[in-house]
Design an enzyme around this catalytic site. Structure first.
Site, PDB file in Angstrom:
ATOM      1  N   GLU A  47      -5.651  -4.935  10.099  1.00  0.00           N
ATOM      2  CA  GLU A  47      -4.447  -3.963  10.671  1.00  0.00           C
ATOM      3  C   GLU A  47      -4.646  -3.441  11.701  1.00  0.00           C
ATOM      4  O   GLU A  47      -5.533  -2.198  11.759  1.00  0.00           O
ATOM      5  CB  GLU A  47      -4.398  -3.098   9.313  1.00  0.00           C
ATOM      6  CG  GLU A  47      -4.010  -3.735   7.955  1.00  0.00           C
ATOM      7  CD  GLU A  47      -3.544  -2.737   7.006  1.00  0.00           C
ATOM      8  OE1 GLU A  47      -2.499  -2.851   6.632  1.00  0.00           O
ATOM      9  OE2 GLU A  47      -4.210  -1.771   6.760  1.00  0.00           O
ATOM     10  N   GLY A  77       2.907  -1.329   4.188  1.00  0.00           N
ATOM     11  CA  GLY A  77       2.995   0.027   3.733  1.00  0.00           C
ATOM     12  C   GLY A  77       4.345   0.361   3.484  1.00  0.00           C
ATOM     13  O   GLY A  77       4.923   0.356   2.447  1.00  0.00           O
ATOM     14  N   GLY A  78       5.107   0.936   4.546  1.00  0.00           N
ATOM     15  CA  GLY A  78       6.457   1.535   4.440  1.00  0.00           C
ATOM     16  C   GLY A  78       7.322   0.761   3.819  1.00  0.00           C
ATOM     17  O   GLY A  78       8.043   1.167   2.820  1.00  0.00           O
ATOM     18  N   HIS A 111      -9.564   1.349   4.494  1.00  0.00           N
ATOM     19  CA  HIS A 111      -7.976   1.345   5.199  1.00  0.00           C
ATOM     20  C   HIS A 111      -8.206   2.665   6.486  1.00  0.00           C
ATOM     21  O   HIS A 111      -8.966   3.291   6.498  1.00  0.00           O
ATOM     22  CB  HIS A 111      -7.002   1.980   4.261  1.00  0.00           C
ATOM     23  CG  HIS A 111      -5.703   1.933   4.993  1.00  0.00           C
ATOM     24  ND1 HIS A 111      -5.326   2.875   5.743  1.00  0.00           N
ATOM     25  CD2 HIS A 111      -4.923   0.996   4.834  1.00  0.00           C
ATOM     26  CE1 HIS A 111      -4.022   2.570   6.227  1.00  0.00           C
ATOM     27  NE2 HIS A 111      -3.785   1.125   5.545  1.00  0.00           N
ATOM     28  N   GLU A 137      -6.710   4.735   7.738  1.00  0.00           N
ATOM     29  CA  GLU A 137      -6.377   6.243   7.441  1.00  0.00           C
ATOM     30  C   GLU A 137      -7.657   6.961   6.887  1.00  0.00           C
ATOM     31  O   GLU A 137      -7.875   8.043   7.060  1.00  0.00           O
ATOM     32  CB  GLU A 137      -5.235   6.238   6.454  1.00  0.00           C
ATOM     33  CG  GLU A 137      -3.738   6.067   7.386  1.00  0.00           C
ATOM     34  CD  GLU A 137      -2.762   5.410   6.612  1.00  0.00           C
ATOM     35  OE1 GLU A 137      -2.653   5.572   5.269  1.00  0.00           O
ATOM     36  OE2 GLU A 137      -1.780   4.993   7.333  1.00  0.00           O
ATOM     37  N   ASN A 182       1.086  -1.322   0.110  1.00  0.00           N
ATOM     38  CA  ASN A 182       0.087  -0.010   0.013  1.00  0.00           C
ATOM     39  C   ASN A 182       0.888   1.326   0.199  1.00  0.00           C
ATOM     40  O   ASN A 182       1.687   1.502   0.972  1.00  0.00           O
ATOM     41  CB  ASN A 182      -0.894   0.021   1.093  1.00  0.00           C
ATOM     42  CG  ASN A 182      -1.690   1.146   1.496  1.00  0.00           C
ATOM     43  OD1 ASN A 182      -1.756   2.030   0.430  1.00  0.00           O
ATOM     44  ND2 ASN A 182      -2.081   1.505   2.479  1.00  0.00           N
ATOM     45  N   TRP A 183       0.848   1.853  -1.153  1.00  0.00           N
ATOM     46  CA  TRP A 183       1.822   3.093  -1.195  1.00  0.00           C
ATOM     47  C   TRP A 183       1.402   4.398  -0.576  1.00  0.00           C
ATOM     48  O   TRP A 183       1.947   5.337  -0.619  1.00  0.00           O
ATOM     49  CB  TRP A 183       2.178   3.241  -2.725  1.00  0.00           C
ATOM     50  CG  TRP A 183       2.956   2.201  -3.282  1.00  0.00           C
ATOM     51  CD1 TRP A 183       3.661   1.309  -2.503  1.00  0.00           C
ATOM     52  CD2 TRP A 183       3.524   2.267  -4.745  1.00  0.00           C
ATOM     53  NE1 TRP A 183       4.505   0.530  -3.543  1.00  0.00           N
ATOM     54  CE2 TRP A 183       4.334   0.788  -4.769  1.00  0.00           C
ATOM     55  CE3 TRP A 183       3.089   2.512  -5.879  1.00  0.00           C
ATOM     56  CZ2 TRP A 183       4.976   0.417  -5.892  1.00  0.00           C
ATOM     57  CZ3 TRP A 183       3.893   2.218  -7.084  1.00  0.00           C
ATOM     58  CH2 TRP A 183       4.573   1.181  -7.056  1.00  0.00           C
ATOM     59  N   LYS A 184       0.155   4.318  -0.282  1.00  0.00           N
ATOM     60  CA  LYS A 184      -0.601   5.484   0.230  1.00  0.00           C
ATOM     61  C   LYS A 184      -0.368   6.845  -0.756  1.00  0.00           C
ATOM     62  O   LYS A 184      -0.306   6.538  -1.781  1.00  0.00           O
ATOM     63  CB  LYS A 184      -0.078   5.804   1.924  1.00  0.00           C
ATOM     64  CG  LYS A 184      -0.170   4.535   2.543  1.00  0.00           C
ATOM     65  CD  LYS A 184       0.206   4.664   3.938  1.00  0.00           C
ATOM     66  CE  LYS A 184       0.222   3.372   4.908  1.00  0.00           C
ATOM     67  NZ  LYS A 184       0.272   3.706   5.976  1.00  0.00           N
ATOM     68  N   SER A 228       3.323  -2.467  10.095  1.00  0.00           N
ATOM     69  CA  SER A 228       4.830  -2.807  10.485  1.00  0.00           C
ATOM     70  C   SER A 228       5.431  -3.995   9.874  1.00  0.00           C
ATOM     71  O   SER A 228       6.289  -4.569  10.539  1.00  0.00           O
ATOM     72  CB  SER A 228       5.152  -2.276  11.942  1.00  0.00           C
ATOM     73  OG  SER A 228       4.662  -0.953  12.140  1.00  0.00           O
ATOM     74  N   GLY A 242       2.563   1.689  10.602  1.00  0.00           N
ATOM     75  CA  GLY A 242       3.678   2.823  10.590  1.00  0.00           C
ATOM     76  C   GLY A 242       4.300   3.090  11.944  1.00  0.00           C
ATOM     77  O   GLY A 242       4.662   4.149  11.870  1.00  0.00           O
TER      78      GLY A 242
HETATM   79  C1  PEP Z   1      -0.868  -0.020   5.790  1.00  0.00           C
HETATM   80  O1  PEP Z   1      -0.573   1.094   5.508  1.00  0.00           O
HETATM   81  O2  PEP Z   1      -1.639  -0.631   5.369  1.00  0.00           O
HETATM   82  C2  PEP Z   1       0.216  -0.433   6.531  1.00  0.00           C
HETATM   83  C3  PEP Z   1       0.171  -1.625   7.142  1.00  0.00           C
HETATM   84  O3  PEP Z   1       1.632   0.228   6.683  1.00  0.00           O
HETATM   85  P1  PEP Z   1       2.935   0.036   7.454  1.00  0.00           P
HETATM   86  O4  PEP Z   1       3.456  -1.496   6.859  1.00  0.00           O
HETATM   87  O5  PEP Z   1       3.771   1.082   7.114  1.00  0.00           O
HETATM   88  O6  PEP Z   1       2.663  -0.315   8.992  1.00  0.00           O
END
Ligand code: PEP
Length: 251
Positions: free
Chosen positions: A168, A234-235, A96, A98, A9-11, A213, A174
């Site tokens: 999640e 994500g990251g 999601h 966010e 997920n590049w957000k 994470s 994050g």
């Molecule tokens: C996400 O945005 O869905 C996510 C899990 O982010 P991260 O891996 O950075 O915690």
């Protein structure tokens, strides 16, 4: 048998040019993944969807990060399912945390979007998960159960056969403070039990991802859990080396 799935997920990251470079660099990974029964995907911003779709390997899943439930009309700033389909995009993240936090994405709105996606033969990746205060109060299961029951209401077993669910916990997104593999397994197995109650045996075919994470160093521990079928990342999905590390470490 459920195929493993790694979905980035590049957000709100990456210029179109950066997304193109990543798509090209990811080409050799997809064949390796598919040979090992693993699906690979990314969810770029809307602006990069077409570029990633055109430049990545054909086997790469390219998902949108959101969509509107109406097909067209006076919804300034929104994107419809048919607009995604015109680009060959048939996957979409829904709910999601966010978007739930900043864009008033309720369980009811997620339900409308999921129904519209399924009616158009698209694959929703329905995200759920609790806040730190809900986790600390011991209310995770009640909270997630409500997200699943409302988000997926009025659907049939046939409707949900291709659905993907992503658990999640918000406190692990994050933050580098990831939930243990035991917690991920416990909640993913709980989600599967709700899906069984709602839809019967098709629940055994629905992929449930863990997200929060996930990194190359910990991905294997999550994917070794019987009810965790992959990861939403994500990251650690932003740089090609790290994305490749996620795959390599589960081969
Ligand atoms: C996400 O945005 O869905 C996510 C899990 O982010 P991260 O891996 O950075 O915690």
């Amino acid at each position: 048998m459920r195929r493993k799935l790694l979905l980035g997920n590049w957000k709100m990251n990456k210029l179109v040019s950066e997304a193109r470079d990543f798509a090209l660099a990811s080409k050799p990974l997809v064949g390796t993944a598919l040979k090992n029964n693993i699906d690979l995907g990314v969810a770029p911003t809307y602006l990069s969807l077409d570029t990633v779709k055109k430049n990545a390997d054909k086997g790469m899943i390219v998902a949108a990060q959101n969509v509107h439930f109406n097909d067209h009309g006076a919804f300034t700033g929104e994107i419809s399912i048919s607009m995604l389909k015109e680009l060959g995009i048939d996957w979409c993240l829904i709910g999601h945390s966010e978007r739930r936090e900043y864009d008033n994405e309720t369980n009811e709105k997620c339900n409308l979007k999921i129904k519209a996606l399924i009616a158009n033969d698209m694959v929703p990746v329905y995200c759920c998960g609790e806040s730190l205060s809900t986790f600390e109060a011991g209310n995770t299961k009640a909270f997630v159960s409500e997200q699943i029951r409302v988000g997926l209401r009025d659907l049939t077993a046939a409707d949900v056969k291709n659905l993907v669910v992503a658990y999640e916990p918000i406190w692990s997104i994050g933050t580098g403070k990831n939930a243990s593999a035991e917690i991920a397994q416990d909640i993913c197995s709980f989600i599967r039990s709700i899906l069984k109650e709602m839809f019967g045996n098709v629940a055994n075919d629905i992929r449930i991802l863990y997200g929060g994470s996930v990194k190359p160093e910990n991905v294997k521990a999550y994917l070794s859990c019987p009810d965790v079928d992959g990861a939403l990342v994500g990251g650690a999905s932003l740089k090609i080396d790290s994305y490749e590390g996620l795959l390599t470490n589960i081969l």
